[in-house]
Design an enzyme around this catalytic site. Structure first.
Site, PDB file in Angstrom:
ATOM      1  N   MET A 157     -10.507  -6.913   5.817  1.00  0.00           N
ATOM      2  CA  MET A 157      -9.593  -5.810   6.842  1.00  0.00           C
ATOM      3  C   MET A 157      -9.374  -6.525   7.783  1.00  0.00           C
ATOM      4  O   MET A 157     -10.616  -7.310   8.788  1.00  0.00           O
ATOM      5  CB  MET A 157     -11.146  -4.644   7.094  1.00  0.00           C
ATOM      6  CG  MET A 157     -10.721  -3.618   5.968  1.00  0.00           C
ATOM      7  SD  MET A 157      -9.501  -3.491   4.756  1.00  0.00           S
ATOM      8  CE  MET A 157      -8.716  -2.170   5.690  1.00  0.00           C
ATOM      9  N   SER A 205       0.536  -1.514   0.199  1.00  0.00           N
ATOM     10  CA  SER A 205       0.292   0.451   0.350  1.00  0.00           C
ATOM     11  C   SER A 205       0.350   1.564   0.114  1.00  0.00           C
ATOM     12  O   SER A 205       1.261   1.641   0.582  1.00  0.00           O
ATOM     13  CB  SER A 205      -0.780  -0.720   0.868  1.00  0.00           C
ATOM     14  OG  SER A 205      -0.993   1.407   1.445  1.00  0.00           O
ATOM     15  N   HIS A 228      -1.127  -1.452  -4.249  1.00  0.00           N
ATOM     16  CA  HIS A 228      -2.086  -1.136  -3.846  1.00  0.00           C
ATOM     17  C   HIS A 228      -2.653   0.361  -3.222  1.00  0.00           C
ATOM     18  O   HIS A 228      -1.765   0.716  -2.562  1.00  0.00           O
ATOM     19  CB  HIS A 228      -2.157  -2.201  -1.808  1.00  0.00           C
ATOM     20  CG  HIS A 228      -3.680  -1.773  -0.782  1.00  0.00           C
ATOM     21  ND1 HIS A 228      -4.881  -2.979  -1.461  1.00  0.00           N
ATOM     22  CD2 HIS A 228      -4.324  -1.481  -0.387  1.00  0.00           C
ATOM     23  CE1 HIS A 228      -5.666  -2.090  -0.959  1.00  0.00           C
ATOM     24  NE2 HIS A 228      -5.327  -1.420   0.053  1.00  0.00           N
ATOM     25  N   MET A 233     -12.661   2.926  -0.022  1.00  0.00           N
ATOM     26  CA  MET A 233     -12.768   3.462   0.955  1.00  0.00           C
ATOM     27  C   MET A 233     -13.384   4.363   0.943  1.00  0.00           C
ATOM     28  O   MET A 233     -13.843   5.745   1.769  1.00  0.00           O
ATOM     29  CB  MET A 233     -11.883   3.469   2.100  1.00  0.00           C
ATOM     30  CG  MET A 233     -11.490   2.049   2.023  1.00  0.00           C
ATOM     31  SD  MET A 233      -9.892   2.035   3.669  1.00  0.00           S
ATOM     32  CE  MET A 233      -9.115   2.091   1.807  1.00  0.00           C
ATOM     33  N   ASP A 237      -4.758   3.151  -1.503  1.00  0.00           N
ATOM     34  CA  ASP A 237      -6.003   3.259  -0.803  1.00  0.00           C
ATOM     35  C   ASP A 237      -7.189   4.245  -1.589  1.00  0.00           C
ATOM     36  O   ASP A 237      -6.360   5.466  -0.969  1.00  0.00           O
ATOM     37  CB  ASP A 237      -5.587   3.774   0.782  1.00  0.00           C
ATOM     38  CG  ASP A 237      -5.305   1.874   1.114  1.00  0.00           C
ATOM     39  OD1 ASP A 237      -5.644   1.265   0.882  1.00  0.00           O
ATOM     40  OD2 ASP A 237      -3.788   1.728   1.291  1.00  0.00           O
ATOM     41  N   ASP A 270      -6.019  -7.176   4.720  1.00  0.00           N
ATOM     42  CA  ASP A 270      -5.258  -5.531   4.523  1.00  0.00           C
ATOM     43  C   ASP A 270      -5.289  -5.141   6.226  1.00  0.00           C
ATOM     44  O   ASP A 270      -6.295  -4.980   6.279  1.00  0.00           O
ATOM     45  CB  ASP A 270      -6.028  -5.085   3.832  1.00  0.00           C
ATOM     46  CG  ASP A 270      -5.903  -3.625   3.138  1.00  0.00           C
ATOM     47  OD1 ASP A 270      -5.190  -3.446   3.989  1.00  0.00           O
ATOM     48  OD2 ASP A 270      -6.186  -2.819   2.832  1.00  0.00           O
ATOM     49  N   HIS A 307      -8.512   0.349  -3.717  1.00  0.00           N
ATOM     50  CA  HIS A 307      -9.659  -0.418  -2.190  1.00  0.00           C
ATOM     51  C   HIS A 307      -9.942   1.088  -1.880  1.00  0.00           C
ATOM     52  O   HIS A 307     -10.103   2.068  -1.733  1.00  0.00           O
ATOM     53  CB  HIS A 307      -8.545  -0.335  -0.972  1.00  0.00           C
ATOM     54  CG  HIS A 307      -8.602  -0.766   0.000  1.00  0.00           C
ATOM     55  ND1 HIS A 307      -8.173  -0.890   1.166  1.00  0.00           N
ATOM     56  CD2 HIS A 307     -10.582  -1.312   0.787  1.00  0.00           C
ATOM     57  CE1 HIS A 307      -9.185  -1.559   2.708  1.00  0.00           C
ATOM     58  NE2 HIS A 307     -10.404  -1.582   1.541  1.00  0.00           N
ATOM     59  N   MET A 335      -9.379   7.375  -0.441  1.00  0.00           N
ATOM     60  CA  MET A 335     -10.620   7.293   1.075  1.00  0.00           C
ATOM     61  C   MET A 335     -11.009   9.000   0.177  1.00  0.00           C
ATOM     62  O   MET A 335     -11.068   9.621  -0.157  1.00  0.00           O
ATOM     63  CB  MET A 335      -9.517   7.582   2.176  1.00  0.00           C
ATOM     64  CG  MET A 335      -8.590   6.343   2.499  1.00  0.00           C
ATOM     65  SD  MET A 335      -8.059   6.590   3.682  1.00  0.00           S
ATOM     66  CE  MET A 335      -7.080   5.129   4.045  1.00  0.00           C
TER      67      MET A 335
HETATM   68  C1  DX5 Z   1      -6.188   1.076   5.578  1.00  0.00           C
HETATM   69  C2  DX5 Z   1      -5.819   0.891   4.500  1.00  0.00           C
HETATM   70  C3  DX5 Z   1      -4.452   0.018   4.229  1.00  0.00           C
HETATM   71  C4  DX5 Z   1      -3.119   0.641   5.042  1.00  0.00           C
HETATM   72  C5  DX5 Z   1      -2.240  -1.143   5.281  1.00  0.00           C
HETATM   73  O1  DX5 Z   1      -7.478   1.535   5.487  1.00  0.00           O
HETATM   74  O2  DX5 Z   1      -6.406   0.119   3.263  1.00  0.00           O
HETATM   75  O3  DX5 Z   1      -4.258  -0.901   2.737  1.00  0.00           O
HETATM   76  O4  DX5 Z   1      -2.413   1.271   4.023  1.00  0.00           O
HETATM   77  O5  DX5 Z   1      -1.731   0.265   6.130  1.00  0.00           O
HETATM   78  P1  DX5 Z   1      -0.852  -1.325   6.928  1.00  0.00           P
HETATM   79  O6  DX5 Z   1       0.490  -2.499   6.220  1.00  0.00           O
HETATM   80  O7  DX5 Z   1       0.072  -0.443   7.757  1.00  0.00           O
HETATM   81  O8  DX5 Z   1      -1.240  -1.571   8.002  1.00  0.00           O
HETATM   82 ZN    ZN Z   2      -6.604  -1.024   1.805  1.00  0.00          ZN
END
Ligand code: DX5
Ligand code: ZN
Length: 220
Positions: A135, A8, A31, A66, A33, A173, A64, A35
């Site tokens: 998750m 990520s 990956h 969110m 993220d 994740d 991903h 948001m």
């Molecule tokens: C959290 C994200 C993850 C995050 C993981 O909401 O979806 O992908 O980047 O980070 P680590 O590996 O540090 O938990």
């Molecule tokens: Zn993620």
């Protein structure tokens, strides 16, 4: 397919993402993220930035999402060039239709479950999915502690996949590191997101290789 490592970039340097993705050349996927500050209390990037990132790397993008209202917003990430698009079931009004649309537009369709969302109600959806994301932290931030309470759900998801005879990948994740990856493998996961573990390492690509080696050893 075997073990896949999908770092990520959430904890990478956002001012220099092109260079940051170049530091993980051996990753299977990047990956990303996404948001929206509504589904989770954090804000990252939208389709325009994701499209720029897709142009900056040969490694395929694993988005991903969110974000709320996944039904209306997910296809923009297929169009932005992502090879895999994950929506949260908690944010999708019609997950079957959405998974079919993602596939029809040429990307792998994946569905994510927050830690408190059970897998059992979605058993019959598994054939519609190319990947299931479980998750192992509450989504929103990198660097959180791995939640062991999610391990039984990973195990149950793997059992349901075996029962249905599907090839669905099982991604974890949140808090994945050299300390926790073996537990995830033993529970049945095969695709591993790691954010802070990779980007806090001096050599991120070497960490990708170490995570892969540890996961493969745990599979054997
Ligand atoms: C959290 C994200 C993850 C995050 C993981 O909401 O979806 O992908 O980047 O980070 P680590 O590996 O540090 O938990
Ligand atoms: Zn993620």
């Amino acid at each position: 397919m075997g073990i896949q490592i999908t770092p990520s970039i959430l904890n990478a340097d956002f001012a220099d993402l092109g260079a940051e993705v170049a530091r993980i050349g051996s990753a299977d996927w990047v990956h990303v993220d996404v948001m929206d500050n509504h589904f989770v209390p954090n804000l990252t990037f939208g389709p325009t930035m994701v499209e720029a990132l897709a142009r900056a790397t040969d490694v395929p993008l694993d988005a991903h999402l969110m974000i709320e209202d996944a039904d209306r917003n997910a296809l923009a990430y297929v169009e932005a060039g992502c090879g895999s698009v994950t929506f949260h079931v908690e944010a999708a009004a019609a997950p079957v239709r959405l998974a079919r649309e993602i596939r029809a537009h040429g990307a792998r369709a994946s569905m994510a479950l927050k830690p408190a969302t059970p897998i059992e109600p979605y058993e019959d959806l598994l054939p519609e999915l190319d990947m299931l994301l479980i998750m192992t932290v509450e989504p929103g931030f990198g660097g959180q502690k791995f939640l062991d309470l999610c391990l039984p759900k990973i195990r149950r998801a793997r059992e349901l996949m075996d029962k249905h005879g599907v090839e669905t990948w099982l991604q974890v994740d949140g808090g994945v590191s050299l300390d926790t990856i073996e537990r995830c493998v033993e529970a049945g996961a095969d695709v591993f997101v790691a954010g802070s573990a990779v980007y806090s390492a001096d050599d991120p690509d070497r960490m990708v290789a170490e995570l892969r080696a540890k996961a493969e050893a745990a599979t054997a």
